[in-house]
Design a protein around this motif. Structure first.
Motif, PDB file in Angstrom:
ATOM      1  N   ASP A  26       0.818  -1.203   0.000  1.00 16.69           N
ATOM      2  CA  ASP A  26       0.000   0.000   0.000  1.00 16.69           C
ATOM      3  C   ASP A  26       0.857   1.261   0.000  1.00 16.69           C
ATOM      4  OD1 ASP A  26       1.068  -0.207   2.489  1.00 16.69           O
ATOM      5  OD2 ASP A  26      -0.818   0.026   3.585  1.00 16.69           O
ATOM      6  N   ILE A  27       2.118   1.147  -0.426  1.00 19.01           N
ATOM      7  CA  ILE A  27       2.995   2.301  -0.489  1.00 19.01           C
ATOM      8  C   ILE A  27       2.481   3.270  -1.555  1.00 19.01           C
ATOM      9  CG2 ILE A  27       5.330   3.071  -1.081  1.00 19.01           C
ATOM     10  CD1 ILE A  27       6.368   0.435   0.032  1.00 19.01           C
ATOM     11  N   THR A  28       2.418   4.528  -1.206  1.00 19.20           N
ATOM     12  CA  THR A  28       2.024   5.555  -2.175  1.00 19.20           C
ATOM     13  C   THR A  28       3.253   5.967  -2.968  1.00 19.20           C
ATOM     14  OG1 THR A  28       0.295   6.373  -0.700  1.00 19.20           O
ATOM     15  CG2 THR A  28       1.007   7.835  -2.482  1.00 19.20           C
ATOM     16  N   ASN A  29       3.238   5.682  -4.259  1.00 16.26           N
ATOM     17  CA  ASN A  29       4.377   6.008  -5.097  1.00 16.26           C
ATOM     18  C   ASN A  29       4.281   7.444  -5.608  1.00 16.26           C
ATOM     19  OD1 ASN A  29       5.515   3.318  -5.102  1.00 16.26           O
ATOM     20  ND2 ASN A  29       3.747   2.739  -6.357  1.00 16.26           N
ATOM     21  N   PRO A  30       5.416   8.116  -5.785  1.00 15.15           N
ATOM     22  CA  PRO A  30       5.382   9.461  -6.366  1.00 15.15           C
ATOM     23  C   PRO A  30       4.780   9.430  -7.768  1.00 15.15           C
ATOM     24  CG  PRO A  30       7.527   9.014  -5.369  1.00 15.15           C
ATOM     25  CD  PRO A  30       6.782   7.717  -5.391  1.00 15.15           C
ATOM     26  N   SER A  31       4.065  10.485  -8.098  1.00 13.82           N
ATOM     27  CA  SER A  31       3.499  10.596  -9.437  1.00 13.82           C
ATOM     28  C   SER A  31       4.590  10.955 -10.433  1.00 13.82           C
ATOM     29  CB  SER A  31       2.417  11.672  -9.457  1.00 13.82           C
ATOM     30  OG  SER A  31       2.997  12.957  -9.272  1.00 13.82           O
ATOM     31  N   LEU A  32       4.258  10.874 -11.726  1.00 13.07           N
ATOM     32  CA  LEU A  32       5.230  11.212 -12.751  1.00 13.07           C
ATOM     33  C   LEU A  32       5.643  12.682 -12.659  1.00 13.07           C
ATOM     34  CD1 LEU A  32       6.815  10.040 -15.047  1.00 13.07           C
ATOM     35  CD2 LEU A  32       4.920  10.536 -16.596  1.00 13.07           C
ATOM     36  N   ASP A  33       4.699  13.573 -12.346  1.00 11.03           N
ATOM     37  CA  ASP A  33       5.039  14.986 -12.176  1.00 11.03           C
ATOM     38  C   ASP A  33       5.979  15.183 -10.993  1.00 11.03           C
ATOM     39  OD1 ASP A  33       3.538  15.749 -14.343  1.00 11.03           O
ATOM     40  OD2 ASP A  33       1.794  16.361 -13.152  1.00 11.03           O
TER      41      ASP A  33
END
Length: 479
Positions: free
Chosen positions: A396-403
């Motif tokens: 459930d790790i929130t990954n950084p977005s492409l931006d």
């Protein structure tokens, strides 16, 4: 407030392999430390420096050097990424990409302390052991390992133009490439967006990060510590007023502005992890925290914490590179042990090629926060075309977005291009310990200006392999 960590952190914390050495390896480390610090007498800055002979490395017969022929052991530090992504990359290599005849790669995580890890690797290398085949070396230790014969040159086969120049040069010793850039590092400034007026956190704990932060405190503040092409000339006394003022300053100028913030005294007890926790919580020792100096990998550690995102999922912090002067260059290289068995040399080079490929470098960055060493990867992200992280582990790790990754890539590259290396000396460890002791003494109000600048000769001697005499230089009695 309860501190949040990503899933699996406790299990990774237990992976240290220090105990695997036992008492024998501990004695070996002590022997290495003693031998590498043999004194040639007190420092004489006005005399030619003597040539210091490196410790001898025994020619251990290959059949007696240890190691497992069925495994290609990659010795590294603890995987501090948010999802053990380095281990995933090794598993992918073993499962799908490794040539059938090559030994399986094994990632062996040693101590999470840079100083202890260096001693572990050096002790076995000096003993002629081939227990480690590939070493993930901090860039500060490449000179020591190359000149002492612990690692061997590696041919980049004309592909060196792929790498950022700073990390590439960090692996070059005496005109030869001994380390292939693997992960780059340079300082970034993190700012909370909650509008509070809080202090600035550094990492000034008594370890290598303390050395790095004290160097940056002086040199980003307009003073000078090191000079010369290899940064092995001590320049503390060339600009004494600026150096002393920068070291003693209680404030840090913020990146991209003319404003400043108070540096918190709690920084003296902070390492990278502790400062990330304090930055998340917004306080340290009861003092509000609004700013932090840390490596790029801290971005992922922060972005993965739900507390660091607003209800609309936007980050509640920002990140900036230094804009006028560079910090200290960090990162790691991949090096091949001098004692690797001949049959493993070609497989080791094939694994290194894979670990420094654009695909792996982008994955290590997007999923783990390890800064790339390839120009191509930065250009892709800065152009909006780099890959985001696609996790397959159900976490459930929130990954950084492409931006977010694009912004991080741009600021990281700026900082890397400005960053300056630590001294290219096989005796850097001696310099680091002495310089840090003196700088900490100033911050703790135990060391006077006179004593601090009197350390110039001893620091020069340390970089040449000579230890100071029995004077308590920069110790408690040195005030």
């Amino acid at each position: 407030m309860r501190t949040w960590f990503p899933p699996g952190w406790r299990e990774r914390l237990r992976r240290g392999n220090v105990v695997a050495f036992g008492c024998g390896a501990l004695l070996m480390v002590l022997l290495l430390t003693w031998q590498s610090s043999l004194s040639a007498g007190p420092s004489q800055p006005d005399r030619p420096r003597p040539t210091i002979s490196p410790p001898s490395v025994p020619a251990t017969p290959q059949e007696n050097c240890g190691g497992n022929d069925a495994e290609l052991v990659v010795a590294t530090g603890d995987d501090v990424s948010t999802g053990s992504v380095r281990r995933e990359v090794i598993e992918e290599w073993n499962g799908l990409l490794k040539p059938p005849g090559d030994p399986r790669a094994k990632l062996l995580e040693l101590s999470d302390s840079t100083d202890v890890r260096r001693a572990q690797m050096a002790a076995l290398a000096q003993a002629g052991s081939c227990a480690y085949d590939v070493l993930v070396l901090d860039v500060a230790w490449v000179t020591e390992f190359a000149r002492h014969g612990y690692i061997q040159p590696i041919d980049l086969e004309g592909r060196d133009d792929r790498f950022l120049s700073g990390p590439l040069l960090a692996g070059q010793i005496d005109g030869e490439q001994y380390g292939v850039p693997f992960a780059a590092d340079a300082p970034l400034e993190y700012r909370r967006r909650d509008g509070r007026s809080g202090g600035y956190l550094l990492q000034l704990d008594d370890n290598e990060m303390g050395t790095i932060n004290f160097l940056e405190t002086i040199e980003l503040g307009g003073g000078k510590v090191l000079d010369g092409d290899d940064r092995t000339a001590i320049a503390l006394d060339l600009e004494p007023d600026g150096t002393w003022r920068a070291l003693k300053s209680s404030r840090r100028t913020l990146s991209s502005t003319d404003e400043s913030a108070a540096v918190l005294r709690e920084s003296l007890q902070m390492d990278e992890d502790a400062s990330v926790v304090a930055f998340k919580e917004g306080e340290a020792g009861g003092q509000p925290v609004s700013y932090m100096r840390n490596w790029p990998i801290a971005f992922h550690q922060l972005a993965a914490d739900p507390r660091m995102r607003a209800p609309d999922q936007r980050l509640t912090f920002d990140v900036h590179a230094p804009v006028t002067r560079g910090g200290v260059l960090g990162g790691s290289v991949l090096a091949v042990s001098r004692h690797i068995k001949p049959g493993k040399l070609a497989p080791a080079k094939r694994l290194i090629d894979r670990l420094t490929s654009p695909e792996v470098q982008a994955k290590l960055f997007a999923c783990g926060g390890y800064s790339p060493v390839l120009t191509e990867v930065y250009e892709r992200y800065e152009g909006g075309g780099g890959p985001s992280c696609q996790r397959q582990d159900g976490s459930d790790i929130t990954n950084p977005s492409l931006d977010e990754l694009a912004k991080l890539a741009a600021e990281t590259r700026k900082s890397i291009e400005l960053a300056r290396p630590r001294p290219k000396s096989p005796y850097y460890a001696q310099f680091s310990e002495l310089f840090r002791r003196c700088a900490r003494g100033v911050w703790e109000n135990k060391v006077s200006r006179e004593t601090f600048f009197a350390s110039v000769g001893a620091l020069e001697g340390a970089l040449s392999g000579r230890v100071q005499d029995d004077r308590p230089l920069c110790g408690k009695e040195g005030t």
